[in-house]
Design a protein around this motif. Structure first.
Motif, PDB file in Angstrom:
ATOM      1  N   LYS A 119       0.837  -1.187   0.000  1.00 31.93           N
ATOM      2  CA  LYS A 119       0.000   0.000   0.000  1.00 31.93           C
ATOM      3  C   LYS A 119       0.879   1.245   0.000  1.00 31.93           C
ATOM      4  CE  LYS A 119      -3.782   2.110   2.510  1.00 31.93           C
ATOM      5  NZ  LYS A 119      -4.585   2.060   3.733  1.00 31.93           N
ATOM      6  N   PRO A 120       0.719   2.128  -1.018  1.00 32.16           N
ATOM      7  CA  PRO A 120       1.550   3.332  -1.057  1.00 32.16           C
ATOM      8  C   PRO A 120       1.182   4.295   0.076  1.00 32.16           C
ATOM      9  CG  PRO A 120      -0.011   3.309  -2.876  1.00 32.16           C
ATOM     10  CD  PRO A 120      -0.165   2.015  -2.151  1.00 32.16           C
ATOM     11  N   GLU A 121       2.124   5.121   0.432  1.00 37.33           N
ATOM     12  CA  GLU A 121       1.932   6.069   1.519  1.00 37.33           C
ATOM     13  C   GLU A 121       1.041   7.222   1.060  1.00 37.33           C
ATOM     14  OE1 GLU A 121       4.630   9.082   4.189  1.00 37.33           O
ATOM     15  OE2 GLU A 121       5.567   7.270   3.377  1.00 37.33           O
ATOM     16  N   LEU A 122       0.113   7.624   1.939  1.00 34.98           N
ATOM     17  CA  LEU A 122      -0.782   8.740   1.653  1.00 34.98           C
ATOM     18  C   LEU A 122       0.039  10.006   1.465  1.00 34.98           C
ATOM     19  CD1 LEU A 122      -3.713   9.674   1.394  1.00 34.98           C
ATOM     20  CD2 LEU A 122      -3.714  10.090   3.843  1.00 34.98           C
ATOM     21  N   GLY A 123      -0.218  10.717   0.399  1.00 35.28           N
ATOM     22  CA  GLY A 123       0.525  11.933   0.078  1.00 35.28           C
ATOM     23  C   GLY A 123       1.656  11.700  -0.905  1.00 35.28           C
ATOM     24  N   SER A 124       1.924  10.441  -1.229  1.00 35.06           N
ATOM     25  CA  SER A 124       2.970  10.110  -2.198  1.00 35.06           C
ATOM     26  C   SER A 124       2.423  10.275  -3.614  1.00 35.06           C
ATOM     27  CB  SER A 124       3.438   8.667  -1.985  1.00 35.06           C
ATOM     28  OG  SER A 124       2.416   7.759  -2.360  1.00 35.06           O
ATOM     29  N   PRO A 125       3.290  10.308  -4.624  1.00 38.83           N
ATOM     30  CA  PRO A 125       2.806  10.417  -6.016  1.00 38.83           C
ATOM     31  C   PRO A 125       1.892   9.255  -6.419  1.00 38.83           C
ATOM     32  CG  PRO A 125       5.149  10.883  -5.926  1.00 38.83           C
ATOM     33  CD  PRO A 125       4.747  10.394  -4.559  1.00 38.83           C
ATOM     34  N   GLU A 126       2.061   8.076  -5.797  1.00 40.30           N
ATOM     35  CA  GLU A 126       1.216   6.916  -6.117  1.00 40.30           C
ATOM     36  C   GLU A 126      -0.170   7.044  -5.495  1.00 40.30           C
ATOM     37  OE1 GLU A 126       4.326   6.366  -4.585  1.00 40.30           O
ATOM     38  OE2 GLU A 126       5.322   6.146  -6.518  1.00 40.30           O
ATOM     39  N   MET A 127      -0.307   7.779  -4.379  1.00 39.41           N
ATOM     40  CA  MET A 127      -1.592   7.982  -3.718  1.00 39.41           C
ATOM     41  C   MET A 127      -1.619   9.380  -3.091  1.00 39.41           C
ATOM     42  SD  MET A 127      -3.841   5.536  -1.224  1.00 39.41           S
ATOM     43  CE  MET A 127      -3.083   5.841   0.349  1.00 39.41           C
ATOM     44  N   PRO A 128      -1.850  10.404  -3.918  1.00 36.72           N
ATOM     45  CA  PRO A 128      -1.804  11.776  -3.421  1.00 36.72           C
ATOM     46  C   PRO A 128      -2.941  12.143  -2.471  1.00 36.72           C
ATOM     47  CG  PRO A 128      -2.447  11.740  -5.722  1.00 36.72           C
ATOM     48  CD  PRO A 128      -2.075  10.339  -5.345  1.00 36.72           C
ATOM     49  N   THR A 129      -4.090  11.438  -2.581  1.00 33.19           N
ATOM     50  CA  THR A 129      -5.232  11.729  -1.712  1.00 33.19           C
ATOM     51  C   THR A 129      -5.890  10.429  -1.269  1.00 33.19           C
ATOM     52  OG1 THR A 129      -6.804  11.777  -3.538  1.00 33.19           O
ATOM     53  CG2 THR A 129      -5.743  13.865  -2.962  1.00 33.19           C
ATOM     54  N   ARG A 130      -6.740  10.522  -0.251  1.00 33.59           N
ATOM     55  CA  ARG A 130      -7.485   9.338   0.213  1.00 33.59           C
ATOM     56  C   ARG A 130      -8.357   8.781  -0.911  1.00 33.59           C
ATOM     57  NH1 ARG A 130      -6.611   8.369   5.231  1.00 33.59           N
ATOM     58  NH2 ARG A 130      -6.137  10.002   6.725  1.00 33.59           N
ATOM     59  N   GLY A 131      -8.934   9.656  -1.699  1.00 36.35           N
ATOM     60  CA  GLY A 131      -9.808   9.235  -2.789  1.00 36.35           C
ATOM     61  C   GLY A 131      -9.084   8.540  -3.932  1.00 36.35           C
ATOM     62  N   SER A 132      -7.764   8.592  -3.950  1.00 31.31           N
ATOM     63  CA  SER A 132      -6.970   7.962  -5.018  1.00 31.31           C
ATOM     64  C   SER A 132      -6.704   6.485  -4.756  1.00 31.31           C
ATOM     65  CB  SER A 132      -5.638   8.686  -5.172  1.00 31.31           C
ATOM     66  OG  SER A 132      -5.844  10.042  -5.478  1.00 31.31           O
ATOM     67  N   ALA A 133      -7.098   5.986  -3.576  1.00 28.70           N
ATOM     68  CA  ALA A 133      -6.783   4.608  -3.191  1.00 28.70           C
ATOM     69  C   ALA A 133      -7.366   3.569  -4.152  1.00 28.70           C
ATOM     70  CB  ALA A 133      -7.260   4.337  -1.770  1.00 28.70           C
ATOM     71  N   LEU A 134      -8.511   3.838  -4.745  1.00 29.72           N
ATOM     72  CA  LEU A 134      -9.169   2.860  -5.623  1.00 29.72           C
ATOM     73  C   LEU A 134      -8.878   3.100  -7.102  1.00 29.72           C
ATOM     74  CD1 LEU A 134     -12.645   2.730  -3.839  1.00 29.72           C
ATOM     75  CD2 LEU A 134     -10.737   1.136  -3.609  1.00 29.72           C
TER      76      LEU A 134
END
Length: 121
Positions: free
Chosen positions: A32-47
C-alpha cells in the motif's frame, strides 16, 4: 497483535503430523503506497488502480484545496469525470430504449392476440 508483522503457527494434519510455518505480514502492508505520495496523493486515489475511484472535479480547474484528505481521486486524467458521466448516460439511455422496445413488442403481441381472438383464429 503487538505490532509484530510476523505470525507463526503450527498446523496439524489428519494423520497427526504437525507442520510449522510462518507468514510475513509486513510484505502485505508494504504494497500500500503512503498517503501523500505520487502513487496515492489523496485518500480518494486509493481505488484508482481498479477504476473504482471518483475523479476530483477541482483538480484541473482551480485546484483542489482539500489536500491529502480529499475524498476524490487526483490521479485521473483531465476529462475523466466527463467521460465517465457520458458513459453512464449512454448505458442508461440504452437500457431505457431496450425496456421501451420490450414494452412495445409486448403491447404489439398482446394486440395481435386480442385481434385473433375477436376473429376466431
Amino acid at each position: 497483535f503487538s505490532g509484530s508483522t510476523r505470525a507463526e503457527s503450527t498446523l496439524y494434519s489428519s494423520a497427526g503430523a504437525s507442520v510449522s510455518g510462518s507468514c510475513d505480514f509486513g510484505s502485505l502492508q508494504d504494497d500500500k503506497p503512503e498517503l501523500g505520495s505520487p502513487e496515492m496523493p489523496t485518500r480518494g486515489s486509493a481505488l484508482h488502480k481498479w477504476g473504482a475511484c471518483k475523479p476530483c472535479a477541482f483538480m484541473f480547474k482551480e485546484g483542489c484545496g482539500n489536500g491529502v484528505e480529499c475524498k476524490f481521486c487526483h490521479l485521473c486524467e483531465a476529462g475523466e469525470r466527463k467521460r465517465r458521466k457520458k458513459e453512464r448516460l449512454t448505458v442508461k439511455r440504452d437500457a431505457t430504449e431496450q425496456t421501451k422496445w420490450q414494452q412495445d413488442s409486448m403491447a404489439t403481441a398482446a394486440a395481435n392476440y386480442r385481434m385473433r381472438l375477436r376473429m376466431g383464429c
